[in-house]
Design an enzyme around this catalytic site. Structure first.
Site, short mmCIF file in Angstrom:
data_model
loop_
_atom_site.label_atom_id
_atom_site.label_comp_id
_atom_site.label_asym_id
_atom_site.label_seq_id
_atom_site.Cartn_x
_atom_site.Cartn_y
_atom_site.Cartn_z
N PRO A 188 0.84 -1.20 0.00
CA PRO A 188 0.00 0.00 0.00
C PRO A 188 0.87 1.25 0.00
CG PRO A 188 0.04 -1.00 2.18
CD PRO A 188 0.81 -1.91 1.29
N SER B 294 1.75 7.51 -10.61
CA SER B 294 2.24 8.49 -11.57
C SER B 294 2.94 7.82 -12.74
CB SER B 294 3.21 9.45 -10.88
OG SER B 294 4.44 8.80 -10.59
N GLU C 151 -1.63 1.62 -14.50
CA GLU C 151 -2.69 2.63 -14.64
C GLU C 151 -2.10 3.92 -14.11
OE1 GLU C 151 -5.02 5.30 -13.89
OE2 GLU C 151 -5.87 4.07 -12.28
N LEU C 152 -1.79 4.85 -15.01
CA LEU C 152 -0.93 5.98 -14.69
C LEU C 152 -1.66 7.32 -14.78
CD1 LEU C 152 2.21 4.61 -16.58
CD2 LEU C 152 1.56 4.26 -14.19
N GLY C 153 -0.92 8.38 -15.07
CA GLY C 153 -1.47 9.72 -15.01
C GLY C 153 -2.39 10.06 -16.17
N CYS D 223 -7.06 10.16 -11.16
CA CYS D 223 -6.29 10.01 -12.39
C CYS D 223 -7.11 10.41 -13.61
CB CYS D 223 -5.79 8.58 -12.53
SG CYS D 223 -7.08 7.34 -12.37
N HIS E 185 0.31 19.29 -1.78
CA HIS E 185 -0.26 20.61 -1.50
C HIS E 185 0.60 21.71 -2.12
CE1 HIS E 185 -0.57 24.19 1.19
NE2 HIS E 185 -1.85 23.92 1.17
N PHE F 111 -3.47 17.26 -10.17
CA PHE F 111 -3.95 16.39 -9.08
C PHE F 111 -4.45 17.22 -7.90
CE2 PHE F 111 -3.68 11.88 -7.53
CZ PHE F 111 -4.13 11.32 -8.71
#
EC number: 1.2.1.19
Length: 501
Positions: A194, A247, A269-271, A303, A351, A402
């Site tokens: 994870p 990513s 499974e990416l950006g 995504c 952030h 994102f």
């Protein structure tokens, strides 16, 4: 017909106590070999929730050894009836339903998810996906093939073996299920890492996996960091497949490691930088709502986020006005609090990256319609932000943000917007809003994306394959195609004395 009614959303679990913080191997809890632990934060308060055992290469080696042992010919898992595998997966789904409130509360506290969304969407979607995979367990068939000569030929779909699965932080539980569900349905064993930001629901799931009755070693969970535990899985010589959601930058590293090691199978499974195209004939209120949801859901940490909105010139100003009004209605705060629409970003790094991209939009000449900065004094909150007058060469129009940042661009013709929509290295998703059926089919066929939504956005179901074109990834998850990603296809040809039709 109306959709099935959603369950009522209860209050979050009060006084949550995290019970599971160790590494899970062979249905047992382990300390890390190194003795290290790492802190897990609440992104709404920046406070430490707990400390979790930090797995690295040595722990991955132990987990892979357990998974390989569980996959041996003649093992309880390999000799188990496929229907029994399905029963175990359904049992696990039932246990998730039993612990739904606990799991949703953990997702909200650890991942910053609005609690109602976690309870309804993340838990609801996870349980449905697991039951879907359970139903496939005894329906994965081979074929008989009428080959030439006195030969009897058939095919078998066999499990690949030990599968490494690296989970993202934006949908920790849902992606955990998207990974283990198909893998276990097909008879594989798994080693799961994870995300270091959000390991807590996966570790609770480990306790449910044991309770459901899965044999030891079938599911192993090693929390840790990407450059250590993740890299160890990707380059391990005894891992037969690796699946990763995250990513594009990290996806490249994983594919490279897979190639340099044992050429393990890879699903990525990416950006994305997904276009959402609104034609003048569209129902504008519906388009505004779906486009808003498409980019602001879960603080923009999706995504498939609709992060490039193309609006036909004649309705552009009205669309911008309505979109700004919608964004200004958002209420930010602790995601456990009723009435909150937006929680925090996952961590300080994300952030700060979002705020940097917002500043680039201001400097490059986009018009800031609302938002544009940090919200509050504590937690990783970003104001819902809308930019108009965005042009294709701006960073906010090219880079995956994102975050809760909507870019609205103008277009004149169908040929122009198709060309611009496809002018990206990504190809995960797209949206088209129009009442013209011919136009909808023409545009959806032309868009380079793994999924195209027409007059809706971000509608996902376990029955449908999901994945990307171009640098948005390889392979598919969910649906029949997603199951087959966890199988090897074997041809068996037998010489017989005489073949008859």
């Amino acid at each position: 017909m109306s959709s099935p009614a959603q369950p009522a959303v209860p209050a979050p679990l009060a006084n949550l106590k995290i019970q599971h913080t160790k590494i899970f191997i062979n249905n047992e809890w382990h300390d890390s070999v190194s003795g290290k632990k790492f802190p897990v934060l609440n992104p709404a308060t920046e406070e430490v929730i707990c400390h979790v055992e930090e797995g690295d290469k040595a722990d991955v080696d132990k987990a892979v050894k357990a998974a390989r042992q569980a996959f041996q010919i003649g093992s309880p898992w390999r000799t188990m009836d496929a229907s029994e595998r399905g029963r175990l997966l359904n049992k696990l789904a039932d246990l998730m339903e039993r612990d739904r409130l606990l799991l949703a509360t953990i997702e909200a506290i650890n991942g910053g998810k609005v609690f109602a969304n976690a309870y309804l969407s993340d838990l609801g979607g996870s349980i449905k996906a697991l039951k879907y995979c359970a139903g496939w367990a005894d329906k994965i068939h081979g074929q008989t093939i009428p080959s030439d000569g006195d030969i009897f030929t058939f095919t078998r779909r066999e499990p690949i073996g030990v599968c490494g699965q690296i989970i993202p932080w934006n949908f920790p539980l849902l992606m955990f299920i998207w990974k283990i569900g198909p893998a276990l349905s097909c008879g594989n064993t798994v080693v799961v890492k994870p995300a270091e930001q959000t390991p807590l629901t996966a570790l609770h799931m480990a306790s449910l996996i044991k309770e459901a009755g899965f044999p030891p070693g079938v599911v192993n969970i090693v929390p840790g960091y990407g450059p250590t535990a993740g890299a160890a899985i990707s380059s391990h010589m005894d891992v037969d497949k690796v699946a990763f959601t995250g990513s594009t930058q990290v996806g490249k590293l994983i594919k490279e490691a897979a190639g340099k090691s044992n050429l393990k199978r890879v699903t990525l499974e990416l950006g994305g930088k997904s276009p959402c195209i609104v034609f003048a004939d569209a129902d504008l209120d519906i388009a505004v709502e779906f486009a808003h949801h498409g980019v602001f859901y879960h603080q923009g940490q999706c995504c498939v986020a609709a992060s490039r909105i193309f609006v036909e010139e004649s309705v552009y100003d009205e669309f911008v006005r309505k979109s700004v009004e919608r964004a200004k209605k958002y209420v930010l705060g602790n995601p456990l609090t009723q009435g909150i629409n937006q929680g925090p970003q996952i961590d300080k790094e994300q952030h700060d990256k979002i705020l940097d991209l917002i500043e680039s939009g201001k400097k490059e000449g986009a018009k800031l319609e609302c938002g544009g900065g940090r919200w509050g004094n504590k937690g990783f909150f970003v104001q819902p932000t809308v930019f108009s007058n965005v042009t294709d060469e701006m960073r906010i129009a090219k880079e995956e943000i994102f975050g809760p940042v909507q870019q609205i661009m103008k277009f004149k013709s169908i040929d122009d917007v198709i060309k611009r929509a496809n002018n990206t290295t990504y190809g995960l998703a797209a949206g088209v809003f129009t009442k013209d059926l011919d136009r909808a089919i023409t545009v959806s066929s032309a868009l380079q994306a793994g999924v195209v939504w027409v007059n809706c956005y971000m509608i996902l179901s376990a029955q449908c394959p999901f994945g990307g074109f171009k640098m948005s990834g390889n392979g598919r998850e969910l649906g029949e195609h997603g199951l087959y990603e966890y199988t090897e296809l074997k041809t068996v040809a037998m010489k017989i004395s005489q073949k008859n039709s």
